[in-house]
Design a protein around this motif. Sequence first.
Motif, short mmCIF file in Angstrom:
data_model
loop_
_atom_site.label_atom_id
_atom_site.label_comp_id
_atom_site.label_asym_id
_atom_site.label_seq_id
_atom_site.Cartn_x
_atom_site.Cartn_y
_atom_site.Cartn_z
N LEU A 9 5.03 -47.59 -85.70
CA LEU A 9 5.34 -46.71 -86.84
C LEU A 9 5.76 -45.34 -86.35
CD1 LEU A 9 2.40 -47.52 -89.30
CD2 LEU A 9 4.73 -48.41 -89.35
N THR A 11 -1.00 -43.30 -93.47
CA THR A 11 0.27 -44.01 -93.61
C THR A 11 0.95 -43.63 -94.92
OG1 THR A 11 -0.59 -45.88 -92.34
CG2 THR A 11 1.36 -46.27 -93.67
N ALA A 64 4.91 -44.15 -96.69
CA ALA A 64 6.30 -44.61 -96.73
C ALA A 64 6.73 -45.29 -95.43
CB ALA A 64 7.23 -43.44 -97.05
N GLY A 65 5.82 -46.02 -94.82
CA GLY A 65 6.17 -46.75 -93.62
C GLY A 65 6.11 -45.95 -92.34
N CYS A 66 5.51 -44.77 -92.37
CA CYS A 66 5.31 -43.96 -91.16
C CYS A 66 3.94 -43.32 -91.24
CB CYS A 66 6.40 -42.89 -91.03
SG CYS A 66 6.40 -41.66 -92.35
N GLN A 116 8.19 -44.85 -102.60
CA GLN A 116 9.06 -46.03 -102.44
C GLN A 116 10.47 -45.62 -102.02
OE1 GLN A 116 8.91 -48.03 -106.22
NE2 GLN A 116 6.71 -48.48 -106.07
N ALA A 175 10.45 -44.38 -98.49
CA ALA A 175 10.32 -45.49 -97.53
C ALA A 175 11.69 -46.07 -97.19
CB ALA A 175 9.40 -46.56 -98.11
N GLN A 176 12.58 -46.14 -98.17
CA GLN A 176 13.93 -46.65 -97.89
C GLN A 176 14.66 -45.75 -96.89
OE1 GLN A 176 15.95 -47.08 -101.66
NE2 GLN A 176 14.29 -48.29 -102.57
N GLU A 198 13.25 -46.10 -93.34
CA GLU A 198 13.77 -47.30 -92.69
C GLU A 198 15.13 -47.01 -92.06
OE1 GLU A 198 14.80 -51.95 -93.84
OE2 GLU A 198 13.57 -50.73 -95.18
#
Length: 947
Positions: free
Chosen positions: A634, A776, A778-780, A906, A909-910, A913
């Motif tokens: 991550l 954590t 949004a994916g980080c 959300q 998070a995009q 990525e």
Amino acid sequence: MNSMYTIPTHLNDTPAQHRAAIIQSIRSAKAQGRRPVLLCASYAQQLSWQRTLAREGCGFGVAVTTLPAWVEELWMLHGDGSAIVGPLTRTFAMRQAAHEHVWSKNPTEGTLKLLERCAAEAMPYATTEGCVLSAEELHVAQTVIAYRALLRERNLIEASEACALLAQRDALGAYQPIVVDVAEEDLTHAQCQLLEAAGAAAQFHTAAQPGNEDRADELRSLLAMLYCRQKDDAAIAAQGHVRMAFPMGPTAELPLIGITIEQFAQQGTVIVACKSPAQAFDALAPALVESGISCSFADRMPFGATPMGRHLLNLAGLVNASDTDLLLAADYALNIFAGVNIVSAFRSDQSRRNNRLIQPTEVLSNLANNASESLQGVIGLLEEGRIDDAFDVLAAYAAPISAYGVGPATNSPAVLAKAREACREASSWGLSWQEAIRSLEGASIPTSRSTSEDTEATVRFISLEDCAQLPAASADTVIICNLCANVYPIKEPEDALSTLLRTWGCVRPATPLATMRRTYALACSVARETLVLERALHDGQTEELQPASVFEELVDCYRASLASDVDTNKKLRIPQSLVPFAAVRGEEALVANATNGALATEREADAPVIGEIDASARSFITLGQNRGQETSDLLALSPSQIESYLECPYQWFAKRRLKLDTLEESFSKVERGNFIHSTLEHFYARFQQTIAPKVTEETLEDARNLMQVVFEETAQHQFEKSPGKGRYVPITESERRARDAILPMLQDYLEYETMLLPSFTPQYYEWRYGDAEPFTYAGCTICGSVDRIDVDEQGRAFVIDYKSSLSKAYRLHEKPAKDEPAPTTFVLPHKMQALMYAKVVRDLLGLQVVGTLYLNPLTCEIQGAYDSRIIGLEELPFKKGADATCAQVPWCDVCTFDELINRSEQLVAQRIEELAQGVIHAQPICKDACKYCPVGNCTERLEKRSI
């Protein structure tokens, strides 16, 4: 000749006539019982005439010397026992006189140089009586008179004063001075007086120096006609011994000179007379050596342009300095003679620039500690005043560099010798070694280099003036370069010194055209077989360049008629007879060539594409994280980094990944914001401990008093923090005023605080999260601190983020323009930090977050978002109605504040990525994103950068 130069003058057309006239003058003087003294223009001419007289058998009993040397000899024999002052003594004696004289302000280096010239030329005539002087001229005159008194105290005298006194001595009758090729503009008024009193005669050769007459017929005819062609004289027939070289512009100039050198170096020796011999040598020598042609150059460089001179000037500015000069320290560390490793130089520069409180002594210690072991004592020796010992250490360190190095570093022994002499002389006048070194900055240092150690080089690069000193017909080919009017201008000097000398009646008539003509003719006379004249036709902006006047005068010797240009090539501006012997070089792309291939030329390259990274490096755009023994895939980011990427991916890459921001510890909005954060944190902690949970109207006065105490303590604490920790430390009076101006604004803010969230109480200040266990989002993973969290009795919370400036970008959304439908789909706001904090507070503290605010305590403004179903405007004193409207939730398809937090995560998070995949295109979402971006040439920039 003008009226000042009243001695008899004879002009001789040929070298033979010139030689015969001088020998006859010598014999005539001997017959009269007077000692002949041949006064030459230079030492080189002196040697040439000594050889000539020896060959002719008439050198016995003849003194061959230069005028300054003869004056010194005469003064030793017939003077008053004082010694003639030298250039260095003049420099420091004049500085001493200027220090003792009361000036309205300290004289500049330019003024000091003017004073020195004034003393050298007009010492006998300097007076404040009987003439009208301006205030500045009066200062000059008084200083020169004070300088004269200083010299007499030490039994010294200026050469000009010695000339004036010698002119009154009867002993002059024993001598017969014969002035050889010394023009009037080379003589001072005092020298003219001396020569006139001695009954001197002058002999001039109109074309060239005495020497070998074995030269090409075309060159002999040219030298005979140069500057004296009459209307009816026939033009010289072009035979190829005089050639032209015309580069179309500056990038073609050196390549064309290189080609010309290669062409004629096979036929014998080549002299290249140019404006910058060292530059031409560096550019052309490598390729010429590859072709088997040996090269050398001789030039003179300013003391400050040599590596050792620059090093000594840096030391003079750093040792015992009262102010810190970090740029000087950086220049010092990167100098070859500082003995600092290149990596250490950059790292130490970074550490110094990151400490705005650093003192001069700390800078010196830092530089000394990073130096080579053999150089670590130099700075200490200079601080102790042991100048010779310091120079000995420098000389020992520089010896191998000078012996085996290349470029200007090889002349360090000459530079050190000049510096030693200057420091000793300055010390004798009570001046510091620093002042001695600074006075040398523009001093001329001889420098030379050769690719041939054992034999004389085939090609010699020298200046036009040095070429003019060479014996006549001593080189097979002479190439005279840069013959443009902008390189060799003819200007009548009219400066402050000329005006003052005219007031004293001893002005020397300026004849720059005559000087240039003589220098040019003498340089041309050095050629035995071929003379090549080079001038560029256009400058770097494609503007046409005008030829030098002496170039035009030489070309006139080939014109069919002086009254008509019918036979002139309009493009090259030369007679048609010379066109077959002219080479033209364009500025098109250079093709493979032994000479040109090695030349450094200007090249164009496509600008880099903003936001594109080579595929092989894309994996390094983002890195994983290591926490102890654990490794995570991550991304480890901070909310501010995420917000930066959302604003513009390329801005994030430049600021956060490449870290292109300035190295200097600054006194900017960032440090001011940190200071305000710290002040407010400590204020509320102290306030709640000693006064009340929250600022109200009843506690306002106590709060204002406490704010002053906390402000002063926090301001003092800034000076105790380590450099690079975001400290807010003023070092100038204006910066101190800027810091102190914050206090009344914070005290006024306390009244606003009584109206802000009156039913909420501040509970957390600078609350840390994610340190022990990464959070954590949004994916980080993120970690950091929240400026402030206010909580009410129902456990509802507002997340507050302090900002020292706010704009519409901090609103949750924009108000739709008139006639535009309201949006139906939620999009991310421009500023996301507070909403990220809201997620952390909700999940880790279990509080119901009902709003996020960006608060500027200096202007008493808020922006942000709040749940309008739960919180009323009585809790939120927005300045503008639009700010309140644009902060409300529900908005679009987001109905609650929890949903706002989740939907924002959300969408973030995009984007995270995309970051993980290495997407860093320049896509600013608003002007604010570009305001502080360090990428100045970004094609997508929406606003000029704010510096």
